[in-house]
Design an enzyme around this catalytic site. Structure first.
Site, PDB file in Angstrom:
ATOM      1  N   HIS A 145       0.842  -1.208   0.000  1.00  0.00           N
ATOM      2  CA  HIS A 145       0.000   0.000   0.000  1.00  0.00           C
ATOM      3  C   HIS A 145       0.876   1.257   0.000  1.00  0.00           C
ATOM      4  O   HIS A 145       0.798   2.092   0.913  1.00  0.00           O
ATOM      5  CB  HIS A 145      -0.921  -0.024   1.229  1.00  0.00           C
ATOM      6  CG  HIS A 145      -2.378   0.030   0.888  1.00  0.00           C
ATOM      7  ND1 HIS A 145      -3.039  -0.988   0.254  1.00  0.00           N
ATOM      8  CD2 HIS A 145      -3.317   1.023   1.091  1.00  0.00           C
ATOM      9  CE1 HIS A 145      -4.311  -0.660   0.086  1.00  0.00           C
ATOM     10  NE2 HIS A 145      -4.506   0.558   0.571  1.00  0.00           N
ATOM     11  N   ASP A 203      -3.501   6.895  -1.847  1.00  0.00           N
ATOM     12  CA  ASP A 203      -4.782   6.528  -2.447  1.00  0.00           C
ATOM     13  C   ASP A 203      -4.496   5.808  -3.765  1.00  0.00           C
ATOM     14  O   ASP A 203      -3.407   5.933  -4.337  1.00  0.00           O
ATOM     15  CB  ASP A 203      -5.626   7.785  -2.700  1.00  0.00           C
ATOM     16  CG  ASP A 203      -7.108   7.481  -2.862  1.00  0.00           C
ATOM     17  OD1 ASP A 203      -7.496   6.306  -2.673  1.00  0.00           O
ATOM     18  OD2 ASP A 203      -7.868   8.408  -3.182  1.00  0.00           O
ATOM     19  N   GLY A 261      -5.533  -0.055  -4.655  1.00  0.00           N
ATOM     20  CA  GLY A 261      -6.232  -1.212  -5.200  1.00  0.00           C
ATOM     21  C   GLY A 261      -6.199  -1.235  -6.713  1.00  0.00           C
ATOM     22  O   GLY A 261      -5.873  -2.248  -7.336  1.00  0.00           O
ATOM     23  N   ARG A 262      -6.514  -0.094  -7.327  1.00  0.00           N
ATOM     24  CA  ARG A 262      -6.517  -0.041  -8.788  1.00  0.00           C
ATOM     25  C   ARG A 262      -5.113  -0.212  -9.356  1.00  0.00           C
ATOM     26  O   ARG A 262      -4.924  -0.850 -10.399  1.00  0.00           O
ATOM     27  CB  ARG A 262      -7.144   1.281  -9.261  1.00  0.00           C
ATOM     28  CG  ARG A 262      -8.660   1.295  -9.102  1.00  0.00           C
ATOM     29  CD  ARG A 262      -9.254   2.645  -9.439  1.00  0.00           C
ATOM     30  NE  ARG A 262      -8.913   3.635  -8.429  1.00  0.00           N
ATOM     31  CZ  ARG A 262      -9.187   4.936  -8.537  1.00  0.00           C
ATOM     32  NH1 ARG A 262      -9.784   5.387  -9.630  1.00  0.00           N
ATOM     33  NH2 ARG A 262      -8.877   5.771  -7.574  1.00  0.00           N
ATOM     34  N   MET A 263      -4.109   0.340  -8.690  1.00  0.00           N
ATOM     35  CA  MET A 263      -2.730   0.162  -9.144  1.00  0.00           C
ATOM     36  C   MET A 263      -2.310  -1.306  -9.065  1.00  0.00           C
ATOM     37  O   MET A 263      -1.613  -1.810  -9.953  1.00  0.00           O
ATOM     38  CB  MET A 263      -1.790   1.023  -8.295  1.00  0.00           C
ATOM     39  CG  MET A 263      -1.760   2.487  -8.703  1.00  0.00           C
ATOM     40  SD  MET A 263      -1.110   2.753 -10.373  1.00  0.00           S
ATOM     41  CE  MET A 263       0.527   2.032 -10.218  1.00  0.00           C
ATOM     42  N   ARG A 313      -4.283  -3.986  -9.232  1.00  0.00           N
ATOM     43  CA  ARG A 313      -4.966  -4.724 -10.301  1.00  0.00           C
ATOM     44  C   ARG A 313      -4.345  -4.402 -11.657  1.00  0.00           C
ATOM     45  O   ARG A 313      -4.219  -5.280 -12.524  1.00  0.00           O
ATOM     46  CB  ARG A 313      -6.464  -4.412 -10.272  1.00  0.00           C
ATOM     47  CG  ARG A 313      -7.145  -4.914  -8.998  1.00  0.00           C
ATOM     48  CD  ARG A 313      -8.643  -4.746  -9.033  1.00  0.00           C
ATOM     49  NE  ARG A 313      -9.108  -3.365  -8.913  1.00  0.00           N
ATOM     50  CZ  ARG A 313      -9.291  -2.716  -7.767  1.00  0.00           C
ATOM     51  NH1 ARG A 313      -9.027  -3.312  -6.611  1.00  0.00           N
ATOM     52  NH2 ARG A 313      -9.754  -1.476  -7.753  1.00  0.00           N
TER      53      ARG A 313
END
Length: 378
Positions: free
Chosen positions: A193, A197, A200-202, A204
């Site tokens: 992490h 922000d 999660g998208r990064m 995936r």
């Protein structure tokens, strides 16, 4: 320290072999599909991945709206925030797709931060910098109660070292299958992490990038974002991540994460195969309709979009068939006059749906749901 890649069980090996066979068959299936239809399918799958991955983070835009935004439509009824998130993700995804055959490609901390800027640059603030590692703690709220931290990322001062280790790992072939490595990369990044922000998208997207670099199929045919974005699968996704614990503890067995991803790969391959089959059947039904009614073959493209996506806009039809504005308008106007299509809205916001004389056979084929099997239950 990163999570060790677990050894595959015999069941995992069997599912992975089946995935490889399905993907090879898909490769031949795609090559045997006319380029015009393949291009439309690529756009749909990319839009579906963007819509699904953003939806996991709370940005809800329907796939058909994402397709319109990607096409350059301005009058799409979505909020400005959702528009920005969609276009930012689409730009990053497009860049990732272009990296599939770069010869001197290497993963690096700089590349990952650049991708993060493409995704989050429009949200850059001193408190939540885009394209830079976070400067403080980061928490993932429990989906059931936002006041509870389901996960707390490792200390900010450890992030640069962990990301250096991850970049080295990404550039080193440890002998694992590329799809397994892609799944592990997703887990490594989402667990570190590293940003304030967009983690999660990064994560995936990194998985998709690794699949793109593998080269068997174009990434839009293999990425699992769309599968992860289905509501039931999203809950399973959260559950798999929370199984890792409330803090970063990489010295653990993550076999269940591998099993989850193999299921995702398998069922997404089933979905794409079903989409191609159904799209082909719809096209043939519309071809028969066009021949029977004496319509120009190019009109099938507009009718196909209506059958498969529920609507078509003039700009999309114009681009797909390389038409002038006047040609596209005339074709659609004629289809409305014949009651094959129905016009909804006015001027630039106008789109077209099925009219009372739209061929029912095509709609019936398009709306027939497919069945997915659990690869571990076979």
């Amino acid at each position: 320290m990163l999570y060790p890649t677990p050894a595959l069980t015999s069941a995992d090996e069997s599912v992975l072999s089946e995935i490889e066979r399905m993907r090879e068959a898909l490769r031949h299936q795609v090559r045997g599909t006319p380029a015009k239809r393949t291009e439309g399918l690529r756009k749909h799958l990319t839009a579906d991945a963007v819509a699904a991955s953003n939806s996991i983070e709370g940005f809800k835009v329907a796939t058909v709206d994402v397709e319109d935004l990607m096409e350059g439509e301005r009058d799409v009824e979505v909020s400005e925030e959702n528009r920005e998130e969609t276009l930012a993700y689409q730009r990053m995804m497009t860049y990732i797709q272009t990296l599939h055959d770069v010869e001197d490609f290497r993963y690096s901390k700089g590349l990952l931060n650049a991708l993060h800027w493409m995704l989050q640059g429009h949200r850059h603030t001193p408190r939540k910098p885009a394209g830079q590692w976070r400067r403080g703690p980061v928490y993932v709220a429990d989906a059931r109660d936002p006041s509870i931290a389901a996960y707390t990322g490792p200390d900010a001062d450890t992030v640069p070292g962990l990301m250096e280790e991850l970049a080295d790992w990404l550039n080193t072939d440890n002998g694992a299958h590329p799809l397994i490595r892609a799944a592990m990369a997703h887990l490594h990044l989402v667990s570190i992490h590293p940003w304030a922000d967009g983690n999660g998208r990064m994560s995936r997207s990194l998985q998709t990038l690794m699949i793109a670099r593998e080269g068997v199929l174009a990434p839009e045919f293999s990425a699992v974002e769309a599968w992860l974005g289905r509501p039931g699968n999203t809950w399973e996704y959260y559950r798999e991540l929370t199984r890792r614990g409330a803090h970063y503890v990489p010295d653990q067995d993550v076999s269940d994460w591998i099993r989850f991803n193999l299921t995702a790969y398998h069922q997404q391959a089933q979905t794409v195969r079903g989409r191609i089959d159904r799209a082909g059947k719809v096209w043939r039904a519309l071809s028969r309709f066009a021949e029977r009614t004496g319509r120009d073959e190019r009109s099938i493209t507009a009718l196909h979009d209506v059958a498969m996506a529920g609507r078509v806009r003039r700009l999309r039809y114009e681009h797909a068939e390389s038409l002038s504005l006047q040609q596209a308008q005339r074709d659609l106007r004629d289809l409305v006059a014949a009651e094959v299509l129905a016009s909804v809205g006015r001027t630039r916001a106008r789109y077209y749906t099925a009219g009372p004389r739209f061929p029912e056979e095509a709609l019936e084929i398009a709306n027939t749901p497919m069945t997915l099997t659990d690869p571990y239950a076979i």
